[in-house]
Design a protein around this motif. Structure first.
Motif, PDB file in Angstrom:
ATOM      1  N   THR A  33       0.826  -1.242   0.000  1.00 46.23           N
ATOM      2  CA  THR A  33       0.000   0.000   0.000  1.00 46.23           C
ATOM      3  C   THR A  33       0.848   1.276   0.000  1.00 46.23           C
ATOM      4  OG1 THR A  33      -0.386   0.479   2.366  1.00 46.23           O
ATOM      5  CG2 THR A  33      -1.827  -1.199   1.351  1.00 46.23           C
ATOM      6  N   SER A  34       2.153   1.151  -0.264  1.00 44.69           N
ATOM      7  CA  SER A  34       3.000   2.353  -0.286  1.00 44.69           C
ATOM      8  C   SER A  34       2.731   3.165  -1.541  1.00 44.69           C
ATOM      9  CB  SER A  34       4.476   1.954  -0.230  1.00 44.69           C
ATOM     10  OG  SER A  34       4.828   1.291  -1.431  1.00 44.69           O
ATOM     11  N   ASN A  36       1.990   7.203  -3.348  1.00 41.85           N
ATOM     12  CA  ASN A  36       0.804   8.050  -3.440  1.00 41.85           C
ATOM     13  C   ASN A  36       0.868   8.949  -4.667  1.00 41.85           C
ATOM     14  OD1 ASN A  36       2.524  10.143  -1.981  1.00 41.85           O
ATOM     15  ND2 ASN A  36       2.135   8.697  -0.326  1.00 41.85           N
ATOM     16  N   SER A  53      -5.364   7.392   2.475  1.00 38.26           N
ATOM     17  CA  SER A  53      -4.404   6.605   3.250  1.00 38.26           C
ATOM     18  C   SER A  53      -4.792   5.122   3.351  1.00 38.26           C
ATOM     19  CB  SER A  53      -4.325   7.209   4.648  1.00 38.26           C
ATOM     20  OG  SER A  53      -3.420   6.491   5.425  1.00 38.26           O
ATOM     21  N   GLY A  54      -3.774   4.272   3.258  1.00 36.64           N
ATOM     22  CA  GLY A  54      -3.946   2.849   3.566  1.00 36.64           C
ATOM     23  C   GLY A  54      -4.740   2.016   2.572  1.00 36.64           C
ATOM     24  N   ARG A  81      -9.092   9.677   4.938  1.00 34.92           N
ATOM     25  CA  ARG A  81      -7.912  10.412   5.414  1.00 34.92           C
ATOM     26  C   ARG A  81      -6.912  10.492   4.272  1.00 34.92           C
ATOM     27  NH1 ARG A  81      -4.733   7.985   8.754  1.00 34.92           N
ATOM     28  NH2 ARG A  81      -5.698   5.966   8.464  1.00 34.92           N
ATOM     29  N   SER A  83      -3.242  10.507   2.352  1.00 34.83           N
ATOM     30  CA  SER A  83      -1.976   9.805   2.588  1.00 34.83           C
ATOM     31  C   SER A  83      -1.161  10.584   3.622  1.00 34.83           C
ATOM     32  CB  SER A  83      -1.165   9.745   1.295  1.00 34.83           C
ATOM     33  OG  SER A  83      -1.685   8.777   0.446  1.00 34.83           O
ATOM     34  N   ALA A  84      -0.417   9.839   4.426  1.00 37.49           N
ATOM     35  CA  ALA A  84       0.391  10.466   5.469  1.00 37.49           C
ATOM     36  C   ALA A  84       1.354  11.506   4.891  1.00 37.49           C
ATOM     37  CB  ALA A  84       1.155   9.390   6.219  1.00 37.49           C
ATOM     38  N   GLU A  85       1.812  11.276   3.649  1.00 31.86           N
ATOM     39  CA  GLU A  85       2.824  12.165   3.074  1.00 31.86           C
ATOM     40  C   GLU A  85       2.233  13.293   2.221  1.00 31.86           C
ATOM     41  OE1 GLU A  85       5.584   9.559   1.103  1.00 31.86           O
ATOM     42  OE2 GLU A  85       5.664   8.281   2.861  1.00 31.86           O
ATOM     43  N   THR A  86       0.957  13.589   2.432  1.00 31.73           N
ATOM     44  CA  THR A  86       0.313  14.642   1.627  1.00 31.73           C
ATOM     45  C   THR A  86       1.028  15.987   1.752  1.00 31.73           C
ATOM     46  OG1 THR A  86      -1.779  13.485   1.798  1.00 31.73           O
ATOM     47  CG2 THR A  86      -1.908  15.803   1.211  1.00 31.73           C
TER      48      THR A  86
END
Ligand code: ZN
Length: 225
Positions: A33-34, A36, A53-54, A81, A83-86
């Motif tokens: 799932t990595s 984005n 995310s995810g 949510r 992606s964490a790296e948005t």
């Protein structure tokens, strides 16, 4: 901030992202799932669609993307949510005005090369036809693709990326993590990412080949007559 996204804009944006996602997924560019993807829909104010995310990026569902603003939070009502790296996507759009799409993937070649050149701070590649794929056309052009450390704290990571990127090279590597590549639209960002990945594989294979070449023919059991 709430912004109304026109249905046609929404459909067109998600359609383009899905096409890129399917192509990259088929190459195995989203392990675990990595990765984005994002596509800008407005510069002032900054609004872009980004992968949620995810999610398993080898699948297409109705909940794969959301629209966010400069501060990386949703500009409309959603349970998704980003992606964490948005925040990294946002900083690239803010720093490189012409960037219209930003793609991020984790691959073995981009990870290995980022580690090899990590201490140097940039990957050096020269004399390769596919450098033209990055929009650099000078004869004998050499590239210095920046590499930043893989900070777990995303605001720190985004700040480090902001320091090293400019419009001359459309990408940045994060050490032992992956690459962010961008372009003025989805087509150009995809071309840039593919050119980078080709150049990384080429460079790694060239280094290996040179090492094997350094072995004397007799060690390989070749007799010179
Ligand atoms: Zn990542």
């Amino acid at each position: 901030m709430t912004i109304f996204i026109q249905p046609e804009t929404r459909q067109e944006t998600i359609g383009k992202l899905n096409e890129v996602k399917q192509t990259f997924a088929a190459r195995g560019w989203f392990p675990g799932t990595s990765g984005n993807l994002s596509l800008k829909v407005s510069s002032h104010p900054l609004v872009f669609a980004v992968t949620a995310s995810g999610k398993d990026k080898t699948k297409i569902t109705t909940e794969d993307y959301l629209f966010v603003g400069k501060d990386s939070t949703a500009v409309e009502e959603t349970t998704l949510r980003p992606s964490a790296e948005t925040a990294v996507h946002s900083i690239i759009y803010q720093t490189i005005a012409e960037a219209g799409a930003v793609f991020h993937v984790h691959t073995i070649p981009n990870n290995v090369i980022s580690e090899l050149y990590g201490d140097l701070g940039h990957v050096l590649i020269g004399n390769q036809e596919l450098i033209k794929g990055l929009g650099i056309w000078e004869e004998g052009a050499a590239l210095a693709i920046p590499v930043v450390e893989n900070y777990a704290d995303i605001p720190t990571l985004a700040a480090e990326i902001e320091k090293v990127i400019d419009s001359s090279i459309p990408g940045v590597l994060i050490r032992n993590h992956g690459i962010y590549a961008w372009g003025k639209n989805d087509f150009e960002a995809k071309r840039h990412l593919e050119a980078f990945e080709f150049l990384f594989e080429y460079q790694l294979q060239l280094m290996q080949a040179k090492q094997s070449f350094a072995i004397s023919p007799s060690q390989l059991g070749i007799k010179i007559v």
